[in-house]
Design a protein around this motif. Sequence first.
Motif, PDB file in Angstrom:
ATOM      1  N   ASP A   1       0.777  -1.327  -0.001  1.00 28.85           N
ATOM      2  CA  ASP A   1       0.140  -0.037  -0.001  1.00 28.85           C
ATOM      3  C   ASP A   1       0.753   1.219   0.074  1.00 28.85           C
ATOM      4  OD1 ASP A   1      -2.309  -1.422   0.001  1.00 28.85           O
ATOM      5  OD2 ASP A   1      -2.776  -1.185   2.106  1.00 28.85           O
TER       6      ASP A   1
ATOM      7  N   GLY B   1      -2.884   6.612  -5.400  1.00 28.83           N
ATOM      8  CA  GLY B   1      -3.883   6.568  -4.391  1.00 28.83           C
ATOM      9  C   GLY B   1      -4.991   6.030  -4.622  1.00 28.83           C
ATOM     10  N   ALA B   2      -5.468   6.093  -5.810  1.00 25.56           N
ATOM     11  CA  ALA B   2      -6.864   5.567  -6.410  1.00 25.56           C
ATOM     12  C   ALA B   2      -7.029   4.348  -6.046  1.00 25.56           C
ATOM     13  CB  ALA B   2      -6.960   6.013  -7.750  1.00 25.56           C
TER      14      ALA B   2
ATOM     15  N   ALA C   1      -7.627   3.736  -2.423  1.00 25.96           N
ATOM     16  CA  ALA C   1      -9.073   4.035  -2.048  1.00 25.96           C
ATOM     17  C   ALA C   1     -10.181   2.959  -2.663  1.00 25.96           C
ATOM     18  CB  ALA C   1      -9.422   5.555  -2.611  1.00 25.96           C
TER      19      ALA C   1
ATOM     20  N   TYR D   1     -10.150  -0.157  -0.167  1.00 26.65           N
ATOM     21  CA  TYR D   1     -10.571  -0.244   0.930  1.00 26.65           C
ATOM     22  C   TYR D   1     -12.001   0.529   1.121  1.00 26.65           C
ATOM     23  CZ  TYR D   1      -5.942  -1.873   2.377  1.00 26.65           C
ATOM     24  OH  TYR D   1      -4.692  -2.457   2.539  1.00 26.65           O
ATOM     25  N   GLY D   2     -12.343   1.388   0.145  1.00 21.31           N
ATOM     26  CA  GLY D   2     -13.416   2.387   0.401  1.00 21.31           C
ATOM     27  C   GLY D   2     -13.446   3.309   1.336  1.00 21.31           C
ATOM     28  N   VAL D   3     -11.884   3.727   1.323  1.00 20.88           N
ATOM     29  CA  VAL D   3     -11.645   4.841   2.234  1.00 20.88           C
ATOM     30  C   VAL D   3     -10.455   5.713   1.582  1.00 20.88           C
ATOM     31  CG1 VAL D   3     -10.546   5.491   4.593  1.00 20.88           C
ATOM     32  CG2 VAL D   3     -12.059   3.546   4.068  1.00 20.88           C
ATOM     33  N   ASP D   4     -10.638   6.937   1.907  1.00 24.76           N
ATOM     34  CA  ASP D   4      -9.513   8.001   1.258  1.00 24.76           C
ATOM     35  C   ASP D   4      -8.144   7.438   1.667  1.00 24.76           C
ATOM     36  OD1 ASP D   4      -8.887  10.757   0.478  1.00 24.76           O
ATOM     37  OD2 ASP D   4      -7.451  10.490   2.111  1.00 24.76           O
ATOM     38  N   GLU D   5      -7.149   7.465   0.658  1.00 21.87           N
ATOM     39  CA  GLU D   5      -6.064   6.759   0.596  1.00 21.87           C
ATOM     40  C   GLU D   5      -5.006   7.383   1.852  1.00 21.87           C
ATOM     41  OE1 GLU D   5      -5.930   9.695  -2.850  1.00 21.87           O
ATOM     42  OE2 GLU D   5      -7.305   8.336  -1.952  1.00 21.87           O
ATOM     43  N   ARG D   6      -5.220   8.588   1.920  1.00 22.35           N
ATOM     44  CA  ARG D   6      -4.342   9.451   3.165  1.00 22.35           C
ATOM     45  C   ARG D   6      -4.931   8.932   4.424  1.00 22.35           C
ATOM     46  NH1 ARG D   6      -1.319  13.608   1.679  1.00 22.35           N
ATOM     47  NH2 ARG D   6      -1.982  14.621  -0.131  1.00 22.35           N
ATOM     48  N   LYS D   7      -6.353   8.694   4.595  1.00 16.91           N
ATOM     49  CA  LYS D   7      -6.572   7.918   5.869  1.00 16.91           C
ATOM     50  C   LYS D   7      -6.090   6.383   5.958  1.00 16.91           C
ATOM     51  CE  LYS D   7     -10.610  10.715   6.689  1.00 16.91           C
ATOM     52  NZ  LYS D   7     -12.290  10.564   6.782  1.00 16.91           N
ATOM     53  N   VAL D   8      -6.061   5.863   5.067  1.00 18.93           N
ATOM     54  CA  VAL D   8      -5.281   4.333   5.157  1.00 18.93           C
ATOM     55  C   VAL D   8      -3.972   4.446   5.511  1.00 18.93           C
ATOM     56  CG1 VAL D   8      -5.106   2.435   3.637  1.00 18.93           C
ATOM     57  CG2 VAL D   8      -7.149   3.407   3.251  1.00 18.93           C
TER      58      VAL D   8
END
Length: 233
Positions: free
Chosen positions: A123, A132-133, A136, A139-146
């Motif tokens: 990742d 980052g796409a 996202a 996980y269905g979550v913003d890449e920065r949050k991941v």
Amino acid sequence: MASSAQLKARGFLLIASFFAVLIAIFMPLFPGVHGGKVNGLDYLDNFFNQLSKGSAYYIQDQMSKAQKVAGQEFATSMKMKTTEEAALTAKLFTTNGIPAEIDETKVKVSGDFGAMLTIMLKDADLMYHNDGAAIAAKYGVDERKVLLSWYNSLSAMEKDLTKAEKFAQAKLVKNCMTKAIEPAYNYYKVEAKPVKAEIVLLVAALSFYVIYTIWYGFGLLYLFEGLGIKLNH
């Protein structure tokens, strides 16, 4: 020997031109990364980030180290700051087939130590290469949050492993944090450039910094001397 009037005029010209250039630096006159114009500080900040990104890639090295501990079993309990953070952490692990149990703000995971680190490092590699796409979508979550969640997970994991005196595993976790997850997050969307390709601009930027500093110093020196103020060591 210059007269006081000449010294004051010389000092005033240097100081006035110094501030004229300073105003220009803070104006949006320079090309931005994503189009449009940015000020000089943002332009140079991005320029030096592009040059430094290439020397901050240690992900493949960390993957090699993770592969050496593939098959090594581990179990850890990570204490997160909030229940929301714990829920996201558990989601990231379970999405990758790693069982995770939530107990309020604690997340308990167990499994293959090397495989777990490799998942995080893959990742990080996607993030480092600005994809980052893909994260996202996974996980269905913003890449920065991941990536931030992976970082926080490893931080909590390191503390738990250190407490259990599993120092070798804790060290590997720490290295994955600082040499993979952290630079991937910090350099996200920055396009890496080799120093050799930008050597002219690099030398020009550093030379300008030195000249610009001297420029201001001499302006003050001439102005003060013109006013009869002597500057001594």
